[in-house]
Design a protein around this motif. Structure first.
Motif, PDB file in Angstrom:
ATOM      1  N   VAL A  49       0.843  -1.203   0.000  1.00  0.00           N
ATOM      2  CA  VAL A  49       0.000   0.000   0.000  1.00  0.00           C
ATOM      3  C   VAL A  49       0.873   1.246   0.000  1.00  0.00           C
ATOM      4  O   VAL A  49       0.646   2.192  -0.755  1.00  0.00           O
ATOM      5  CB  VAL A  49      -0.945   0.002   1.222  1.00  0.00           C
ATOM      6  CG1 VAL A  49      -1.800   1.267   1.241  1.00  0.00           C
ATOM      7  CG2 VAL A  49      -1.827  -1.231   1.226  1.00  0.00           C
ATOM      8  N   GLN A  55      -3.563   4.736   8.599  1.00  0.00           N
ATOM      9  CA  GLN A  55      -4.971   4.540   8.259  1.00  0.00           C
ATOM     10  C   GLN A  55      -5.415   5.454   7.119  1.00  0.00           C
ATOM     11  O   GLN A  55      -6.173   5.042   6.235  1.00  0.00           O
ATOM     12  CB  GLN A  55      -5.847   4.780   9.496  1.00  0.00           C
ATOM     13  CG  GLN A  55      -5.669   3.735  10.590  1.00  0.00           C
ATOM     14  CD  GLN A  55      -5.959   2.321  10.087  1.00  0.00           C
ATOM     15  OE1 GLN A  55      -6.934   2.105   9.380  1.00  0.00           O
ATOM     16  NE2 GLN A  55      -5.104   1.380  10.451  1.00  0.00           N
ATOM     17  N   ASP A  56      -4.938   6.700   7.113  1.00  0.00           N
ATOM     18  CA  ASP A  56      -5.284   7.626   6.035  1.00  0.00           C
ATOM     19  C   ASP A  56      -4.779   7.113   4.685  1.00  0.00           C
ATOM     20  O   ASP A  56      -5.481   7.178   3.672  1.00  0.00           O
ATOM     21  CB  ASP A  56      -4.695   9.006   6.308  1.00  0.00           C
ATOM     22  CG  ASP A  56      -5.461   9.771   7.375  1.00  0.00           C
ATOM     23  OD1 ASP A  56      -6.598   9.353   7.682  1.00  0.00           O
ATOM     24  OD2 ASP A  56      -4.921  10.753   7.900  1.00  0.00           O
ATOM     25  N   CYS A  60      -4.140   4.008   3.885  1.00  0.00           N
ATOM     26  CA  CYS A  60      -4.907   2.808   3.532  1.00  0.00           C
ATOM     27  C   CYS A  60      -6.296   3.159   2.996  1.00  0.00           C
ATOM     28  O   CYS A  60      -6.771   2.554   2.030  1.00  0.00           O
ATOM     29  CB  CYS A  60      -5.043   1.885   4.740  1.00  0.00           C
ATOM     30  SG  CYS A  60      -3.505   1.054   5.212  1.00  0.00           S
ATOM     31  N   HIS A  61      -6.944   4.151   3.609  1.00  0.00           N
ATOM     32  CA  HIS A  61      -8.325   4.482   3.255  1.00  0.00           C
ATOM     33  C   HIS A  61      -8.443   5.440   2.074  1.00  0.00           C
ATOM     34  O   HIS A  61      -9.338   5.311   1.241  1.00  0.00           O
ATOM     35  CB  HIS A  61      -9.042   5.080   4.462  1.00  0.00           C
ATOM     36  CG  HIS A  61      -9.279   4.092   5.559  1.00  0.00           C
ATOM     37  ND1 HIS A  61      -9.496   4.466   6.868  1.00  0.00           N
ATOM     38  CD2 HIS A  61      -9.314   2.732   5.553  1.00  0.00           C
ATOM     39  CE1 HIS A  61      -9.666   3.387   7.617  1.00  0.00           C
ATOM     40  NE2 HIS A  61      -9.548   2.323   6.840  1.00  0.00           N
ATOM     41  N   PHE A  62      -7.543   6.417   1.994  1.00  0.00           N
ATOM     42  CA  PHE A  62      -7.688   7.476   0.998  1.00  0.00           C
ATOM     43  C   PHE A  62      -6.613   7.455  -0.089  1.00  0.00           C
ATOM     44  O   PHE A  62      -6.708   8.196  -1.063  1.00  0.00           O
ATOM     45  CB  PHE A  62      -7.687   8.847   1.685  1.00  0.00           C
ATOM     46  CG  PHE A  62      -8.725   8.974   2.760  1.00  0.00           C
ATOM     47  CD1 PHE A  62     -10.072   8.975   2.443  1.00  0.00           C
ATOM     48  CD2 PHE A  62      -8.368   9.080   4.096  1.00  0.00           C
ATOM     49  CE1 PHE A  62     -11.042   9.084   3.420  1.00  0.00           C
ATOM     50  CE2 PHE A  62      -9.322   9.187   5.089  1.00  0.00           C
ATOM     51  CZ  PHE A  62     -10.669   9.192   4.757  1.00  0.00           C
ATOM     52  N   GLY A  63      -5.586   6.642   0.087  1.00  0.00           N
ATOM     53  CA  GLY A  63      -4.535   6.564  -0.925  1.00  0.00           C
ATOM     54  C   GLY A  63      -3.813   7.886  -1.101  1.00  0.00           C
ATOM     55  O   GLY A  63      -3.709   8.696  -0.170  1.00  0.00           O
ATOM     56  N   CYS A  73      -4.885  11.714   0.027  1.00  0.00           N
ATOM     57  CA  CYS A  73      -4.703  12.348   1.338  1.00  0.00           C
ATOM     58  C   CYS A  73      -3.499  13.281   1.349  1.00  0.00           C
ATOM     59  O   CYS A  73      -3.392  14.159   2.203  1.00  0.00           O
ATOM     60  CB  CYS A  73      -4.589  11.316   2.450  1.00  0.00           C
ATOM     61  SG  CYS A  73      -3.116  10.292   2.416  1.00  0.00           S
TER      62      CYS A  73
END
Length: 220
Positions: free
Chosen positions: A53, A139-140, A142-145, A148
């Motif tokens: 990621v 986490q950012d 992972c969630h927003f790629g 962010c």
């Protein structure tokens, strides 16, 4: 931010593992950039899962193939491995443009204490002045790629020098990345030459038209 690594040796994660060991080299690669400090360990299962990621995130922000994204960042791996072999194994999984501290450098532990890193993986995101943008951006990412990064860029008031269409090609105002620069458009050298050619052609025709209007035209 650069001060964090002045007088240190950063190594590039490539086949030669080139060392950046002068202040000029360190400043050149870190100045005016958002810095991501990636704390991780080869023995950590979550770290192994996060690496693909993070690699994709970094690739989209750094590689020429993804030039539409901002590139004002540096990623530094801070190894919390128990042995140099573990660190080397982990580095083989990371993007080749990642920087890292040598395993024998005790500064790795100092940075861990400075940023109060207790769990891995942790990605500490810093503004160019070394103030913290995110204590842990895992986490950012992972969630927003890569999207962010735009929030970090705005928060850091960091503006990339970019080139856009339909602006004057000459007298480009290219200041440092942290200046509030005017966003300019890219034009190729062919565009530039074509523009000048059309300008000359236009001026020539305009002069011809004025003469015809003044003296009239000759019919044959």
């Amino acid at each position: 931010m650069v001060d964090l690594f002045v007088d240190r040796v950063l190594v590039e994660n490539n086949w030669e593992q080139d060392e950046l060991n002068t202040d000029r080299e360190i400043v050149g690669i870190l100045e005016n950039r958002i810095m991501m400090l990636f704390f991780a360990s080869a023995k950590c299962g979550k770290c192994q899962e996060f690496v693909p990621v993070l690699n994709d995130f970094f690739k989209r922000l750094k590689d020429p193939a993804y030039i539409e994204y901002p590139k004002l960042l540096a990623l530094i791996y801070i190894s919390l491995d128990q042995s140099e072999k573990q660190q080397e194994r982990f580095l083989k999984e990371l993007h080749k443009k990642v920087l890292f501290l040598a395993f024998e450098d005790p500064y790795r532990k100092e940075l861990q204490a400075l940023f109060k890193v207790k769990d891995v993986p942790t990605v500490v995101v810093l503004r160019p002045d070394a103030s913290i943008l995110s204590q842990n951006a895992v986490q950012d990412i992972c969630h927003f790629g890569s999207s962010c990064f735009r929030d970090w860029q705005e928060s850091a008031e960091l503006i990339e020098r970019s080139f856009m269409l339909n602006e004057e090609f000459d007298n480009l105002n290219l200041r440092s990345a942290t200046d509030p620069v005017r966003r300019l458009k890219y034009k190729t050298e062919d565009d530039k030459r074509k523009k000048k050619w059309w300008k000359l052609w236009g001026n020539g025709n305009r002069g011809k038209d004025e003469e015809e209007e003044k003296y009239g035209t000759c019919d044959t």
